[in-house]
Design a protein around this motif. Structure first.
Motif, PDB file in Angstrom:
ATOM      1  N   ILE A 188       0.862  -1.177   0.000  1.00  0.00           N
ATOM      2  CA  ILE A 188       0.000   0.000   0.000  1.00  0.00           C
ATOM      3  C   ILE A 188       0.905   1.235   0.000  1.00  0.00           C
ATOM      4  CG2 ILE A 188      -1.920   1.197   1.095  1.00  0.00           C
ATOM      5  CD1 ILE A 188      -2.583  -1.368   2.599  1.00  0.00           C
ATOM      6  N   LEU A 189       0.832   2.000  -1.073  1.00  0.00           N
ATOM      7  CA  LEU A 189       1.679   3.176  -1.250  1.00  0.00           C
ATOM      8  C   LEU A 189       0.917   4.443  -0.882  1.00  0.00           C
ATOM      9  CD1 LEU A 189       3.070   2.354  -4.826  1.00  0.00           C
ATOM     10  CD2 LEU A 189       3.840   1.444  -2.614  1.00  0.00           C
ATOM     11  N   TYR A 190       1.649   5.483  -0.507  1.00  0.00           N
ATOM     12  CA  TYR A 190       1.048   6.795  -0.312  1.00  0.00           C
ATOM     13  C   TYR A 190       1.456   7.703  -1.473  1.00  0.00           C
ATOM     14  CZ  TYR A 190       0.063  11.503   1.131  1.00  0.00           C
ATOM     15  OH  TYR A 190      -0.412  12.792   1.131  1.00  0.00           O
ATOM     16  N   GLY A 191       0.508   8.442  -2.007  1.00  0.00           N
ATOM     17  CA  GLY A 191       0.800   9.428  -3.043  1.00  0.00           C
ATOM     18  C   GLY A 191       0.111  10.735  -2.734  1.00  0.00           C
ATOM     19  N   GLY A 192       0.800  11.835  -2.933  1.00  0.00           N
ATOM     20  CA  GLY A 192       0.192  13.133  -2.672  1.00  0.00           C
ATOM     21  C   GLY A 192       1.203  14.141  -2.175  1.00  0.00           C
ATOM     22  N   SER A 193       1.862  14.845  -3.112  1.00  0.00           N
ATOM     23  CA  SER A 193       2.848  15.889  -2.778  1.00  0.00           C
ATOM     24  C   SER A 193       4.001  15.361  -1.923  1.00  0.00           C
ATOM     25  CB  SER A 193       2.168  17.074  -2.090  1.00  0.00           C
ATOM     26  OG  SER A 193       1.252  17.696  -2.966  1.00  0.00           O
ATOM     27  N   ILE A 194       4.466  14.150  -2.248  1.00  0.00           N
ATOM     28  CA  ILE A 194       5.647  13.596  -1.574  1.00  0.00           C
ATOM     29  C   ILE A 194       6.885  14.407  -1.951  1.00  0.00           C
ATOM     30  CG2 ILE A 194       7.234  11.622  -1.532  1.00  0.00           C
ATOM     31  CD1 ILE A 194       4.808   9.812  -1.851  1.00  0.00           C
ATOM     32  N   LYS A 195       7.673  14.759  -0.940  1.00  0.00           N
ATOM     33  CA  LYS A 195       8.928  15.482  -1.131  1.00  0.00           C
ATOM     34  C   LYS A 195       9.964  14.900  -0.175  1.00  0.00           C
ATOM     35  CE  LYS A 195       7.365  18.820  -3.958  1.00  0.00           C
ATOM     36  NZ  LYS A 195       6.060  18.221  -4.244  1.00  0.00           N
ATOM     37  N   PRO A 196      11.256  15.166  -0.409  1.00  0.00           N
ATOM     38  CA  PRO A 196      12.273  14.649   0.504  1.00  0.00           C
ATOM     39  C   PRO A 196      12.081  15.078   1.955  1.00  0.00           C
ATOM     40  CG  PRO A 196      13.306  15.335  -1.540  1.00  0.00           C
ATOM     41  CD  PRO A 196      11.861  15.765  -1.626  1.00  0.00           C
ATOM     42  N   ASP A 197      11.477  16.256   2.191  1.00  0.00           N
ATOM     43  CA  ASP A 197      11.351  16.729   3.571  1.00  0.00           C
ATOM     44  C   ASP A 197      10.155  16.134   4.310  1.00  0.00           C
ATOM     45  OD1 ASP A 197       9.339  18.080   2.281  1.00  0.00           O
ATOM     46  OD2 ASP A 197       9.960  20.095   2.904  1.00  0.00           O
ATOM     47  N   ASN A 198       9.278  15.394   3.613  1.00  0.00           N
ATOM     48  CA  ASN A 198       8.160  14.772   4.331  1.00  0.00           C
ATOM     49  C   ASN A 198       8.121  13.255   4.175  1.00  0.00           C
ATOM     50  OD1 ASN A 198       6.779  14.152   1.834  1.00  0.00           O
ATOM     51  ND2 ASN A 198       5.894  16.210   1.815  1.00  0.00           N
ATOM     52  N   PHE A 199       9.000  12.702   3.330  1.00  0.00           N
ATOM     53  CA  PHE A 199       8.905  11.291   2.973  1.00  0.00           C
ATOM     54  C   PHE A 199       9.238  10.367   4.138  1.00  0.00           C
ATOM     55  CE2 PHE A 199      10.489   7.681   0.111  1.00  0.00           C
ATOM     56  CZ  PHE A 199       9.207   7.251  -0.179  1.00  0.00           C
ATOM     57  N   LEU A 200      10.251  10.702   4.897  1.00  0.00           N
ATOM     58  CA  LEU A 200      10.656   9.823   6.003  1.00  0.00           C
ATOM     59  C   LEU A 200       9.537   9.662   7.021  1.00  0.00           C
ATOM     60  CD1 LEU A 200      12.831   8.102   7.361  1.00  0.00           C
ATOM     61  CD2 LEU A 200      13.684  10.185   8.476  1.00  0.00           C
ATOM     62  N   GLY A 201       8.885  10.770   7.376  1.00  0.00           N
ATOM     63  CA  GLY A 201       7.789  10.705   8.342  1.00  0.00           C
ATOM     64  C   GLY A 201       6.649   9.816   7.876  1.00  0.00           C
ATOM     65  N   LEU A 202       6.432   9.782   6.571  1.00  0.00           N
ATOM     66  CA  LEU A 202       5.404   8.903   6.010  1.00  0.00           C
ATOM     67  C   LEU A 202       5.868   7.450   5.988  1.00  0.00           C
ATOM     68  CD1 LEU A 202       4.420  11.257   3.072  1.00  0.00           C
ATOM     69  CD2 LEU A 202       2.852  10.553   4.902  1.00  0.00           C
ATOM     70  N   MET A 203       7.104   7.243   5.560  1.00  0.00           N
ATOM     71  CA  MET A 203       7.607   5.889   5.348  1.00  0.00           C
ATOM     72  C   MET A 203       7.777   5.085   6.632  1.00  0.00           C
ATOM     73  SD  MET A 203       8.022   4.887   2.208  1.00  0.00           S
ATOM     74  CE  MET A 203       9.301   3.642   2.330  1.00  0.00           C
ATOM     75  N   ILE A 204       7.938   5.758   7.758  1.00  0.00           N
ATOM     76  CA  ILE A 204       8.121   5.018   9.009  1.00  0.00           C
ATOM     77  C   ILE A 204       6.799   4.548   9.598  1.00  0.00           C
ATOM     78  CG2 ILE A 204      10.308   6.150   9.577  1.00  0.00           C
ATOM     79  CD1 ILE A 204       8.792   7.947  11.527  1.00  0.00           C
ATOM     80  N   GLN A 205       5.683   4.942   8.983  1.00  0.00           N
ATOM     81  CA  GLN A 205       4.378   4.485   9.468  1.00  0.00           C
ATOM     82  C   GLN A 205       4.210   2.993   9.167  1.00  0.00           C
ATOM     83  OE1 GLN A 205       2.529   6.653  11.302  1.00  0.00           O
ATOM     84  NE2 GLN A 205       4.270   8.015  10.903  1.00  0.00           N
ATOM     85  N   PRO A 206       3.617   2.234  10.073  1.00  0.00           N
ATOM     86  CA  PRO A 206       3.603   0.771   9.939  1.00  0.00           C
ATOM     87  C   PRO A 206       2.853   0.228   8.733  1.00  0.00           C
ATOM     88  CG  PRO A 206       2.235   1.495  11.799  1.00  0.00           C
ATOM     89  CD  PRO A 206       3.035   2.673  11.365  1.00  0.00           C
ATOM     90  N   ASP A 207       1.873   0.969   8.211  1.00  0.00           N
ATOM     91  CA  ASP A 207       1.086   0.450   7.095  1.00  0.00           C
ATOM     92  C   ASP A 207       1.369   1.163   5.774  1.00  0.00           C
ATOM     93  OD1 ASP A 207      -0.652  -1.703   8.207  1.00  0.00           O
ATOM     94  OD2 ASP A 207      -1.219  -0.099   9.571  1.00  0.00           O
ATOM     95  N   ILE A 208       2.411   2.002   5.741  1.00  0.00           N
ATOM     96  CA  ILE A 208       2.807   2.662   4.493  1.00  0.00           C
ATOM     97  C   ILE A 208       4.037   1.952   3.953  1.00  0.00           C
ATOM     98  CG2 ILE A 208       3.594   4.808   3.430  1.00  0.00           C
ATOM     99  CD1 ILE A 208       1.940   6.347   5.441  1.00  0.00           C
TER     100      ILE A 208
END
Length: 241
Positions: free
Chosen positions: A196-216
């Motif tokens: 399950i991927l996340y899409g929506g204005s992904i940038k280097p400054d917000n990607f890590l916070g998203l990627m560490i989520q357990p279901d992303i």
């Protein structure tokens, strides 16, 4: 709808070098006119190739459309289906998206299925209703072998191309809901295997916070895939593998 064929070839030749050795799956989805040349460039690399869309018929009088048979002959592996721009600009319905998913699967490719709510739907508290409806209709008529081949991308429409990104906890909340729905339909062990991927204005400054989520499990990258930001995102992802 970015990059001419020559621009795309130049960019991807650089990506092949910059992303060599990355030990996770990276899929590039250029415009249709670039697919043939980009597929050749990617041969022997660790990068994979996908298309941005296709029609649900294999051939016929559908002027301007691209069929899954055409894509399969180019050795395309993935096809993005139901992107929010296809839904909201071009009027694609859930029924049409379901037909496209089945056509992609029947031709031996893997669909990346996009789902997501609009700003108005979120403000009315309809996020989970919209997500469940879109996902159930997308998967209608698919057996477990089919579902094993899919990728799901959650794309909140209000975050695409706006510079607004879902906060990590907001994205995780929806991803967890999607995972739970897959568990209801196919069982817990099966659901854990579906990316399950996340899409929506992904940038280097917000990607890590998203990627560490357990279901992303990864990102469906838009504007940041057009320049060196994409390499930065890949390096961030490599820290977590």
């Amino acid at each position: 709808m970015n990059k001419t064929n020559e621009q795309a070839k130049f960019f991807v030749n650089k990506l092949v070098q910059d992303l060599a050795g990355m030990n996770f799956k990276i899929v590039l989805c250029p415009p249709f006119v670039c697919l043939s040349d980009i597929t050749e460039i990617l041969k022997g690399s660790n990068l994979h190739i996908g298309a941005q869309n296709c029609y649900y018929e294999n051939f016929g009088a559908f002027t301007g459309e691209i069929s899954p048979v055409m894509l399969k002959e180019l050795n395309i592996e993935y096809v993005i289906i139901g992107h929010s721009e296809r839904r909201h600009i071009f009027g694609e319905t859930d029924e049409m998206i379901n037909k496209k998913i089945k056509a992609v699967l029947s031709n031996g490719m893997k669909p990346i299925i996009c789902i997501g709510e609009t700003k108005e739907e979120r403000e009315k508290g309809l996020t989970f209703c919209v997500i469940e409806s879109q996902l159930r209709q997308a998967l209608f008529g698919l057996n477990e072998d089919d579902v094993r081949k899919i990728v799901i991308a959650y794309e909140p429409v209000w975050a695409i191309g706006t510079g607004i990104v879902a906060k990590p906890h907001q994205a995780q909340q929806v991803h967890m809901f999607i995972r739970k729905l897959l568990e209801q339909l196919y069982g817990q062990e099966f659901a854990q295997q579906i990316p399950i991927l996340y899409g929506g204005s992904i940038k280097p400054d917000n990607f890590l916070g998203l990627m560490i989520q357990p279901d992303i499990d990864g990102g469906l990258v838009g504007g940041a895939s057009l320049d060196d930001q994409f390499v930065e995102l890949a390096k961030i992802a490599s820290w977590l593998v």
